[in-house]
Design an enzyme around this catalytic site. Structure first.
Site, mmCIF file in Angstrom:
data_model
loop_
_atom_site.group_PDB
_atom_site.id
_atom_site.type_symbol
_atom_site.label_atom_id
_atom_site.label_comp_id
_atom_site.label_asym_id
_atom_site.label_seq_id
_atom_site.Cartn_x
_atom_site.Cartn_y
_atom_site.Cartn_z
ATOM 1 N N ARG A 54 0.868 -1.180 0.000
ATOM 2 C CA ARG A 54 0.000 0.000 0.000
ATOM 3 C C ARG A 54 0.904 1.229 0.000
ATOM 4 O O ARG A 54 2.118 1.118 0.113
ATOM 5 C CB ARG A 54 -1.030 -0.023 1.142
ATOM 6 N N GLY A 55 0.254 2.398 -0.130
ATOM 7 C CA GLY A 55 1.056 3.622 -0.272
ATOM 8 C C GLY A 55 1.265 3.878 -1.757
ATOM 9 O O GLY A 55 1.631 2.962 -2.510
ATOM 10 N N ALA A 56 1.037 5.124 -2.169
ATOM 11 C CA ALA A 56 0.965 5.420 -3.604
ATOM 12 C C ALA A 56 2.203 4.988 -4.422
ATOM 13 O O ALA A 56 2.067 4.261 -5.420
ATOM 14 C CB ALA A 56 0.661 6.904 -3.793
ATOM 15 N N ARG A 95 -7.381 -0.444 -6.962
ATOM 16 C CA ARG A 95 -7.614 0.644 -5.991
ATOM 17 C C ARG A 95 -7.757 1.958 -6.775
ATOM 18 O O ARG A 95 -6.946 2.222 -7.666
ATOM 19 C CB ARG A 95 -6.465 0.760 -4.970
ATOM 20 N N ASP A 249 -1.726 10.648 -2.070
ATOM 21 C CA ASP A 249 -2.062 9.544 -2.979
ATOM 22 C C ASP A 249 -2.373 10.068 -4.375
ATOM 23 O O ASP A 249 -2.240 9.352 -5.361
ATOM 24 C CB ASP A 249 -3.228 8.747 -2.413
ATOM 25 N N LYS A 260 -4.684 10.138 3.113
ATOM 26 C CA LYS A 260 -5.474 9.288 4.014
ATOM 27 C C LYS A 260 -6.525 10.097 4.781
ATOM 28 O O LYS A 260 -6.256 11.213 5.211
ATOM 29 C CB LYS A 260 -4.504 8.582 4.966
#
Ligand code: MRU
Length: 365
Positions: A54-56, A95, A249, A260
């Site tokens: 996860r995390g852009a 996503r 993101d 977030k």
């Protein structure tokens, strides 16, 4: 960065097996350290959707390797480019908010489209994924270099007293490949001996702050304190926060910042208390084609059970418990968008820039 003294990236090609990509299953941190193998595009889709990664920036790099894994099963045919586009469309649906996903998929499609055979395309897709990984490492290193003077300036103004930095979610190396975005200037300051302390928002519902950022900072020996998400405003009023640094993101070309859920409230509190609010991000997180982030950035909605239940460590295992009445429903928006006017500046690999269209466009040069 280090885990128990060993240097890791968040993603790598398995030694002596270039058809396997390895990642750290971040759903288990900080309690368990498990490496997972990705062998197909479907493995990659699930790893992104279920947030093993996860995390852009990391989502982007994983997607680039996913396109390569998907191409491994393509046979020579006339409509290879259409099949590759279909792989990309599928992967992009894993996503919605982080634009790095689309950036990486488009990059691989673009680099492979003029090549004729499946093998040629596979070779270039692999090369492109490796290059993107290397670029994102360097981008984060430069974000650290460019963001460090902002911390140093506050440290000098405080005559060397500790600089208190608040961060939200995990925009650390675990969200990238190495260094992190928001954490890169923090790591740089720590390395150069500037006294810092980090307030870590726990970041409900998935607690990326409490679980991942705190883990990272602990591993690098950086003083930090976890706070409940609602605490930042009070600390700011009491003069206990000198600056805020978060990641993103997706940031639109007018400087609106998706990050977030909960980031927007921190920006409002920072604005009200005259505290600088910085967003650290690589250019791969800027959606240059989007002009109005507040109204146009797609906001991911995730399963309500991420709010209704909480995970922790008990009896030597990860346990999940229900927090709410059995019949109560919950809603789970993953991100919010902070309007550009509340963002002091963006910290990028190209330098620090104000959040307006003209300045942001200049980053592309
Ligand atoms: O849902 P996640 O964990 O993928 O979200 C990540 C974030 O929102 C981070 O805060 C981060 O700033 C963006 S990636 C560096």
């Amino acid at each position: 960065m280090n885990i128990n003294g060993t240097h890791y990236h968040t993603i790598w090609v398995k030694e002596n097996d270039p058809k396997t990509i390895e990642i750290i299953d971040q759903r288990l941190l900080p309690f368990e350290f498990k490496i997972v193998e990705l062998k197909t595009i479907e493995d990659t889709f699930i790893a992104i959707k279920e947030m093993l990664v996860r995390g852009a920036p990391l989502i982007g790099v994983t997607a680039a390797y996913g396109m390569y894994l998907g191409m491994l099963s393509l046979k020579n045919s006339d409509d290879l480019n259409r099949k590759i586009k279909d792989l990309g469309k599928h992967l992009e649906s894993s996503r919605p908010t982080a634009v790095n996903l689309k950036y990486a998929i488009d990059l691989v499609i673009d680099k492979t489209k003029s090549l004729n055979t499946a093998q040629e395309k596979i070779d270039i897709a692999f090369e492109t994924a490796n290059q993107l990984k290397a670029d994102e490492i360097e981008n984060c290193r430069l974000i650290g270099e460019n963001g460090f003077p902002l911390i140093e300036k506050i440290s000098k103004a405080k005559k060397g007293e500790t600089v208190n930095i608040l961060t939200h979610c995990n925009a650390g190396w675990l969200a990238c490949v190495d260094y992190g975005t928001a954490t890169a200037p923090i790591y740089a300051a720590h390395e150069k001996g500037v006294k810092i302390h980090v307030w870590v928002d726990e970041t409900r519902p998935r607690n990326q702050g409490a679980r991942l950022t705190a883990f990272e900072l602990d591993q690098q020996g950086i003083p930090h304190t976890i706070i409940a998400d609602n605490t930042g405003g009070l600390l700011m009023q009491k003069g206990m926060v000198d600056m805020v640094i978060v990641g993103s993101d997706r940031t639109s070309s007018n400087g609106d910042v998706a990050n977030k859920i909960g980031t927007y409230l921190k920006a409002l509190a920072a604005h009200d208390n005259n505290i600088p609010f910085y967003v650290a991000l690589p250019l791969s997180t800027i959606d240059f084609e989007m002009n109005d982030g507040v109204n146009e950035i797609p906001i991911e909605q995730r399963d309500q059970d991420e709010v209704r239940f909480i995970e922790g460590w008990a009896n030597d295992q990860i346990m999940k418990v229900r927090l709410v009445p059995e019949n109560s429903k919950a809603v789970n928006y993953g991100f919010d968008v902070t309007p550009a006017k509340y963002v002091t500046a963006l910290i990028t690999e190209k330098g620090v820039c104000r959040t307006n269209k003209t300045e942001i466009e200049k980053l592309k040069q």
